[in-house]
Design a protein around this motif. Structure first.
Motif, PDB file in Angstrom:
ATOM      1  N   LEU A  17       1.027  -1.198   0.088  1.00  0.00           N
ATOM      2  CA  LEU A  17      -0.005   0.190   0.060  1.00  0.00           C
ATOM      3  C   LEU A  17       0.902   1.219  -0.015  1.00  0.00           C
ATOM      4  O   LEU A  17       0.494   2.309  -0.097  1.00  0.00           O
ATOM      5  N   CYS A  18       2.250   1.134   0.097  1.00  0.00           N
ATOM      6  CA  CYS A  18       3.022   2.281   0.153  1.00  0.00           C
ATOM      7  C   CYS A  18       4.083   2.263  -1.034  1.00  0.00           C
ATOM      8  O   CYS A  18       4.863   1.524  -1.046  1.00  0.00           O
ATOM      9  N   ALA A 251      -3.772  -4.290  -4.569  1.00  0.00           N
ATOM     10  CA  ALA A 251      -2.738  -3.352  -4.616  1.00  0.00           C
ATOM     11  C   ALA A 251      -1.382  -4.267  -4.438  1.00  0.00           C
ATOM     12  O   ALA A 251      -1.270  -5.308  -3.962  1.00  0.00           O
ATOM     13  N   ASN A 276      -0.310   6.065  -3.536  1.00  0.00           N
ATOM     14  CA  ASN A 276      -0.556   5.395  -2.344  1.00  0.00           C
ATOM     15  C   ASN A 276      -2.313   5.679  -2.189  1.00  0.00           C
ATOM     16  O   ASN A 276      -2.891   4.649  -1.594  1.00  0.00           O
ATOM     17  N   VAL A 277      -2.676   6.771  -2.567  1.00  0.00           N
ATOM     18  CA  VAL A 277      -4.036   6.956  -2.405  1.00  0.00           C
ATOM     19  C   VAL A 277      -4.966   5.962  -3.305  1.00  0.00           C
ATOM     20  O   VAL A 277      -5.948   5.458  -2.843  1.00  0.00           O
ATOM     21  N   GLU A 280      -4.800   2.619  -1.882  1.00  0.00           N
ATOM     22  CA  GLU A 280      -5.715   2.596  -0.663  1.00  0.00           C
ATOM     23  C   GLU A 280      -7.048   2.152  -1.238  1.00  0.00           C
ATOM     24  O   GLU A 280      -7.800   1.271  -0.676  1.00  0.00           O
ATOM     25  N   GLN A 281      -7.599   3.159  -2.211  1.00  0.00           N
ATOM     26  CA  GLN A 281      -8.904   2.629  -2.845  1.00  0.00           C
ATOM     27  C   GLN A 281      -9.001   1.182  -3.337  1.00  0.00           C
ATOM     28  O   GLN A 281      -9.848   0.800  -3.149  1.00  0.00           O
ATOM     29  N   SER A 283      -7.426  -1.407  -2.679  1.00  0.00           N
ATOM     30  CA  SER A 283      -7.387  -2.261  -1.381  1.00  0.00           C
ATOM     31  C   SER A 283      -8.545  -2.256  -0.784  1.00  0.00           C
ATOM     32  O   SER A 283      -9.142  -3.602  -0.293  1.00  0.00           O
ATOM     33  N   ARG A 293      -2.396  -7.779   0.762  1.00  0.00           N
ATOM     34  CA  ARG A 293      -3.049  -6.473   1.477  1.00  0.00           C
ATOM     35  C   ARG A 293      -2.502  -6.360   2.933  1.00  0.00           C
ATOM     36  O   ARG A 293      -2.432  -7.266   3.602  1.00  0.00           O
ATOM     37  N   THR A 296      -4.363  -3.913   8.411  1.00  0.00           N
ATOM     38  CA  THR A 296      -4.286  -2.605   9.503  1.00  0.00           C
ATOM     39  C   THR A 296      -5.426  -2.687  10.483  1.00  0.00           C
ATOM     40  O   THR A 296      -6.593  -3.278  10.003  1.00  0.00           O
TER      41      THR A 296
END
Lengths: 296, 257
Positions: A17-18, A251, A276-277, A280-281, A283, A293, A296
């Protein structure tokens, strides 16, 4: 810590995710003060083949804080030559020391007859090439004792003898060798314009489980053809294609590449944040990609 | 077929010649662009990459020759001695000899210094020598000791004042004296080596240079000292040895078996 000691620690885990960025000397100082600025750093492996000196000393510091991806440009996997044993040995020494999270090179040839053009040159997509490049990938993976990722390249020509679409060729390479795919979404877009195919068709041919990393970069439009310069921001069209890819595959660790007219670190971090945005969407839209994934 | 295609394509890209282009033309699909335009894109990319690599590795040589002349001899070199490695950091190893074969000059010798600097920058690390180890060896055995130089150490001799020229480039981007005006005048010697992280240039006298040169050839201390004393009967052997250990040029020795 001494930069020439053998490392035995496991590599940092990659957070899909990063997004990461290419590690380039103009950013060394700025990055040293930001231990968590990006998800990971990608090096050009050959630039660290030297056994010591400032390049290795810097890398030794960065690997403490970051997952590292070792991305090569010189294996020449698609060459009619046999693999260069000295190059393989240098790569193995580097990754034995570095313990990178990912190791990759390109689906291309760089030289032949012992001479090198040091450019990522397209191969004809034929059964002969497939057999040949698959053999080289197997040899490399055996020699390195690990899986590698192979990246699709931009091209400015197609060979008359090609009988297999590039996307089928890439998928077959992964299926036959067990290598992963480093899917360069910018290169798919560039080739789709240069050679007149539907980029979605490329994504349709991919199997998500094969894709270990995604590259994003900027191109130059000459008016007649797109040139993969790695010298500009990611284009809107490539961001859109990227969104399609991650919404479909989940992701995947994503890298922003910028190698010419290198901007300040902030510009690169802003591009990474944009990815990143979207990651996130994606995922949330598709949380099922096992092992990808981030919990978190 | 793959080998023939790649050999032909490489020749067309490297030479830019019409004959080579004609032979690969049937193998490449046309479209919006014709084959010549497509091959030209690769030729430009390759030239840009290789020219860039030479410029990065030989910055002082480039400064001495000027951009136009450097580009001209660089392009000749790219054709004459194509890259032999997928690692661009290896490209240019024979550039100093290539320049020297065209015409021995200060720039050709500077290319050797730029290459030495490049190699020193990437060379392996090695810990400094603990001088007390040397003190523990009985004096009568000293002549048989074989000293080892740091992996980064390179020794350069030239008839031109390379160190002054190199420092002038560090201090200013202004063009140097015209190359033709720099005459070979004397013997200048220096060591290129990494002192911790930094590549350092240390001027050497003739006896110091020959002393280290013989050490670098893995000959025993006795022979290195003899060469130095032949040039200067007052050569301060012990002081120089201590100095080079402190500078991390001499980093180890093998005791006689």
């Amino acid at each position: 810590m001494s930069p020439h000691h053998q490392s035995s620690r496991p590599p940092h885990a990659l957070d899909p995710l990063c997004a990461g960025i290419g590690l380039r000397p103009p950013h060394y100082q700025a990055l040293l003060g930001k231990p968590a600025a990006v998800g990971f750093l990608e090096i050009h492996s050959e630039n660290f083949f030297g056994a010591g000196g400032p390049p290795r000393r810097y890398l030794d510091k960065f690997r403490e804080d970051y997952a590292i991806s070792a991305h090569g440009v010189g294996l020449s996997l698609g060459s009619a030559d046999r693999l260069n044993p000295a190059h393989l040995e240098n790569l193995k020494k580097l990754i034995d020391w570095l313990q990178p999270s990912l190791v990759s090179d390109h689906l291309c040839w760089v030289g032949v007859n012992g001479r090198y053009l040091n450019d990522l040159l397209p191969i004809p997509y034929t059964e002969e090439s497939l057999k040949h490049v698959a053999s080289h990938i197997r040899q490399t993976q055996d020699y390195l004792s690990r899986q590698m990722l192979v990246e699709n390249v931009s091209s400015y020509l197609e060979f008359a003898d090609s009988t297999i679409p590039e996307w089928d060729f890439l998928r077959e390479v992964a299926q036959q060798t067990g290598c992963g795919i480093l899917l360069d979404v910018n290169n798919i877009y560039v080739n789709s314009i240069n050679h007149g195919f539907d980029a979605m068709q490329y994504l349709d041919a991919m199997q998500g489980a094969d894709i270990g990393e995604i590259h994003l970069a900027g191109f130059q439009d000459t008016g007649e053809i797109l040139i993969d310069t790695h010298g500009a921001a990611v284009s809107d069209a490539v961001w859109a294609l990227y969104a399609s890819a991650i919404n479909r595959f989940g992701a995947i660790p994503t890298l922003i590449e910028w190698d010419t007219d290198i901007p300040t670190l902030d510009v690169l971090l802003a591009e990474a944040e944009k990815a990143n945005v979207m990651l996130e969407q994606a995922s949330f839209a598709m949380p099922t990609r096992e092992g990808r994934r981030h919990a978190t | 077929m793959l080998h023939e295609l790649q050999s032909g394509f490489m020749a067309a890209v490297l030479t830019g010649s019409q004959t080579e282009l004609t032979s690969v033309t049937p193998k490449i699909r046309e479209g919006k662009l014709n084959t010549a335009q497509r091959v030209a894109i690769y030729r430009r990319n390759v030239q840009s990459t290789l020219r860039g690599a030479l410029g990065d590795i030989f910055p002082t040589t480039r400064w001495m020759l000027g951009d136009d002349k450097f580009l001209n001899v660089g392009d000749q070199f790219i054709l004459h001695a194509p890259s032999t490695s997928g690692d661009l950091n290896q490209f240019g190893r024979s550039f100093p000899e290539f320049l020297s074969a065209m015409q021995p000059s200060a720039a050709a010798d500077m290319a050797a210094l730029d290459w030495a600097w490049h190699e020193a920058f990437h060379a392996a690390e090695q810990a400094a020598l603990d001088l007390s180890r040397l003190g523990a060896v009985p004096a009568e055995q000293h002549a048989a000791l074989v000293f080892q130089l740091h992996p980064s150490a390179r020794l350069i001799g030239s008839a031109y004042p390379l160190l002054e020229l190199w420092q002038a480039h560090q201090n200013s981007e202004e063009a140097p004296l015209e190359i033709s005006k720099i005459l070979p005048a004397d013997h200048h010697f220096l060591a290129v080596h990494r002192d911790d992280a930094n590549v350092t240039l240390t001027p050497l006298s003739a006896p110091q240079f020959h002393f280290l040169k013989i050490c670098a050839e893995h000959q025993p201390l006795g022979e290195a000292a003899e060469a130095a004393f032949a040039l200067d009967a007052n050569f301060a052997l012990q002081a120089f040895l201590i100095q080079t250990v402190q500078q991390n040029i001499v980093i180890d020795f093998n005791e006689p078996s």
